[in-house]
Design an enzyme around this catalytic site. Structure first.
Site, PDB file in Angstrom:
ATOM      1  N   GLU A 238       0.907  -1.153   0.000  1.00 39.39           N
ATOM      2  CA  GLU A 238       0.000   0.000   0.000  1.00 39.39           C
ATOM      3  C   GLU A 238       0.937   1.192   0.000  1.00 39.39           C
ATOM      4  OE1 GLU A 238      -1.152   3.037   1.477  1.00 39.39           O
ATOM      5  OE2 GLU A 238      -2.209   2.127   3.170  1.00 39.39           O
ATOM      6  N   CYS A 275      -2.071   7.969   4.807  1.00 35.51           N
ATOM      7  CA  CYS A 275      -2.109   7.541   3.400  1.00 35.51           C
ATOM      8  C   CYS A 275      -3.387   8.017   2.717  1.00 35.51           C
ATOM      9  CB  CYS A 275      -1.967   6.029   3.276  1.00 35.51           C
ATOM     10  SG  CYS A 275      -2.884   5.127   4.524  1.00 35.51           S
TER      11      CYS A 275
END
Lengths: 512, 512
Positions: A238, A275
């Site tokens: 990720e 994120c």
């Protein structure tokens, strides 16, 4: 407390010899852990959750010193970490993850006699997890990757993030002790430290899959290593995400104050080190939003970065972005020099540009900047919004703010917008903000590269377990040699889908 | 019949310009194909199935000339190809592939208020399919990869295999005409030819995923290209597999004739050119099986290889294997020189060795040889079987023959054997043979590398669709902006899993 951990201290890197021992222990433990029933594994996960909760005060104290994150945030994160473990325990009890499918023998099968075929999901084997910098608990030692891999029945080798070494060591000790007390097989969890040890582990044939949360350059380098192995393995990275948010003109007019406050809160949360930080805000040209966002952003105090290295990356990347032609500085964030802990703080920097400049300098401006900054883009037309979204790299989220009661034309316009947005992302957020990712079964924390390296998977929510499972089919197996999950008597009572004989004759005729 | 196809002839390679047009058309068609309801897509798949069935005579005639495969086999393969399409049509109607999960808002959620989150599966985008040499229909132009990608809602760019160019062109014409007649969007299917065009397509950002069936070197080269892209994509390669079969001493004694006949039939089927050919047979030392297998294998007539290139590869690889110290030739297969079509035939070659020699020369002997040959290994102990199985690369199948009524000691031994076997494979076959892969929901045609490049996926059976789907979540979306599959009213009537508010409070407590 673990044999391995006794010999490591947080400043020392794991040696070749230690790593070899850790990997051997993981391989040796894999069968025993796989063989535990889902209920047994669920008990172990709950024991881990309880152990973390019991140590919350000391964990939060150490993490606060190391990361500078506020106590309330850290308490919430320990709580989330425990809840994740409990959520996977529930999944184990529900048994849906096994995905059992049974095709009974069918002598009249349309392509000739069909054998007895029974399939279910089994663990892939030892999983290497790279912990993240920005969640010292929820994406670290006992975080979502570790929890989902253990739930799947895989041993975990955890590469600690150097940003919070004492927090990691303390968590690893708690995990190790709780696993032992709960009767889990020795060797199913070990922590390693150091970039070199992480890379060697990733290259080692004893490792069957890897998970990573971090930067695009770091994640891509590891993905390339995983893919170049003699035997390539799945690498669930990720990486980076710009998380654009689009404010329609209707929404901008109706909810100026809410949107301005929400956006500033979201992009500065945790010093912009999430994120899912919305890094790009598309607002209609001439909206009052821009001035209000600038006012609110200017009031946000400086916040400490997670590590000196991240601060250095932020400073350098921000210089590059500010220097681009056509980018104005609306709020000029200040740097507060590092104190004793060596890590500086920054107040938010807010930048503004237009669609033309953004697209002309896309290679600089359409990249994530990890830290407290965002770019506001004033768009002149919906066509410009479409063009910007279609030029974006993959993103974890796209956010859209809609008018409360769109008319037919606005609905049509919104549908077009959502179509373009959906093609670039794993989650579309309406009238809210992407930070604060709900830990829940329908969640998808994923998306096209570089948001992730595996578009079909999520790293948050119950589906995260699927990353560490693989199917296996048994054909015409004598009952006593079948795994219990596949036996006719279904002694474990798992959910199953069974296909009787005689169903194939009408295939494709049902609706026609 | 398609615009694209008119300009190609089977000997010409697709030019850059043609490829560009094909990829643009696929991208342009993707939304319209995705937007068709599952029922509409199912109708299209059934129309394809009907069209192939209607042309079976001419398809079989051309394929017979090009591949040398017997008519009955080719008719069966066209039938399988049609059935696969119908099977995916059924999956579309069932709607399970959408994997709809709905989490209703939960103000009391254990980690704070939970938003409304709704997730389902959407197509990944244009898929590049590399057709196989050894199944001119079932793994070729309209084969399982094409069928599963179209079913998932993805346009398909099909790279034809050069081994059967006229069969491919005829199938592509039938597919193109049937798609147009069924009202499918133009551009969702096109065939390209030539290695260079295939590689360029794989590197092109317009391609979102790829599937391949073929050799380890070819598949690995393509996997490396897919992984090295600026934006890496999933590459579903089904490469090589040794498919070992273990005959326990009880089974060898009870069913000598059956096992000998079954093995010889399986390893020589289709001139040994199946990905599931059992290439390694482990038999107890001193068993009468070996002599009987040799007798039967010696009676099998020569069969034509699929292509001259495959024949050349077989000849060269067989030379390498025969030359290994400790390998005896039990049946010395003959080569019948090529006739007019330029492709030679071979009768089976049967080789024998023991565990010591096998493991000493593992790097040669534990690799697949594509063609009519197999190695019989006489093992001296169950420990040797374990050692051999644990040294194997990943395999699509492992076969075990068991005694009819094993005693407690034999059952114990079998369980140990199956544990080792299951770790190396995606399917364990009992008391049968791995060739003849059932097309059915519980099937798993997959396994650890190099059996495949994606251990969590199958290329046969309904689950093959999952390769071309990805999740997307909608958070707090106004009803009128939700996809129909996710709307409260569920106008499409798809299966869904819904989580009400208030379920998180007891997470992890259920069983404790």
């Amino acid at each position: 407390m673990s044999v391995v951990h006794e010999h490591l201290n947080e400043s020392a890197e794991t040696t070749d010899h230690e790593l070899d021992r850790v990997l051997d222990a993981a391989v040796a433990a894999a069968s025993a852990w796989e063989d535990q029933t889902p209920t047994q594994r669920a008990r172990v996960l709950v024991a881990l959750a309880d152990a973390l909760s019991a140590h919350v005060d000391s964990l939060v104290a150490v993490a606060g010193e190391e990361t500078g994150l506020p106590e309330a945030r850290l308490r919430g994160e320990v709580s989330r970490t425990s809840v994740q473990l409990r959520m996977f325990a529930e999944e184990l009890l529900a048994g849906r993850f096994l995905d059992v499918v049974i095709d009974l023998p069918d002598p009249q099968f349309v392509l000739g006699p069909r054998p007895d075929l029974r399939r279910y999901q089994v663990p892939v084997g030892p999983v290497l997890v790279f912990a993240a910098s920005n969640f010292p608990f929820a994406f670290s030692v006992a975080g979502t990757d570790t929890a989902s891999a253990l739930a799947a029945g895989c041993p975990v080798i955890l590469k600690a993030h150097p940003g919070h070494p004492r927090t990691s060591a303390m968590t690893a000790d708690i995990v190790t002790a709780a696993l032992a007390a709960a009767g889990a097989p020795a060797g199913i969890f070990a922590m390693i430290t150091g970039v070199d040890a992480g890379v060697r582990a990733l290259q080692d044939p004893r490792v069957a899959a890897a998970a990573f949360t971090g930067s695009v350059p770091g994640g891509r380098a590891l993905f390339d290593i995983a893919s170049a192995r003699k035997c390539p393995i799945p690498f669930y990275g990720e990486l980076g995400s710009l998380n654009p948010a689009v404010i329609t003109s209707g929404a901008a007019a109706e909810r100026t104050e809410d949107i301005a406050a929400g956006f500033v809160g979201s992009f500065t949360l945790g010093a912009g080190q999430f994120c899912t930080k919305p890094g790009l805000l598309l607002v209609p040209h001439g909206s009052a939003l821009v001035a209000r966002i600038a006012e609110l952003a200017a009031e946000v105090p400086a916040a400490r970065m997670l590590t000196a290295k991240i601060a250095q990356g932020f400073r350098s990347r921000l210089d590059d972005v500010r220097r681009v032609d056509g980018v104005d500085v609306l709020v000029d964030g200040a740097e507060v020099p590092a104190g004793e802990d060596g890590v500086p703080s920054f107040s938010p920097t807010l930048l503004r540009t237009n669609a033309t400049a953004l697209l002309e300098h896309a290679e600089v401006l359409l990249e994530e900047t990890f830290g407290p900054t965002a770019i506001v883009v004033e768009y002149a037309s919906v066509a410009e919004v479409h063009e910007i979204l279609s030029r974006l790299d993959g993103a974890l989220t796209v956010t859209v703010h809609t008018p409360a009661n769109p008319d037919a034309a606005e609905r049509q316009e919104l549908r077009g917008l959502i179509r373009v947005a959906a093609a670039r992302t794993g989650r579309v957020v309406f009238n809210g903000w992407p930070t604060g990712v709900a830990v829940t079964p329908a969640q998808n924390h994923g998306g096209p590269y570089p948001a992730t390296t595996a578009i079909a998977h999520t790293s948050v929510g119950t589906s995260a377990m699927n990353r560490f499972l693989r199917p296996i089919a048994y054909q015409d197996a004598p009952t006593e040699l079948l795994p219990e999950q596949l036996q006719d008597a279904n002694p474990m009572g798992v959910p199953r889908r069974t296909h009787e004989a005689g169903q194939s004759q009408s295939w494709g005729q049902a609706a026609f």
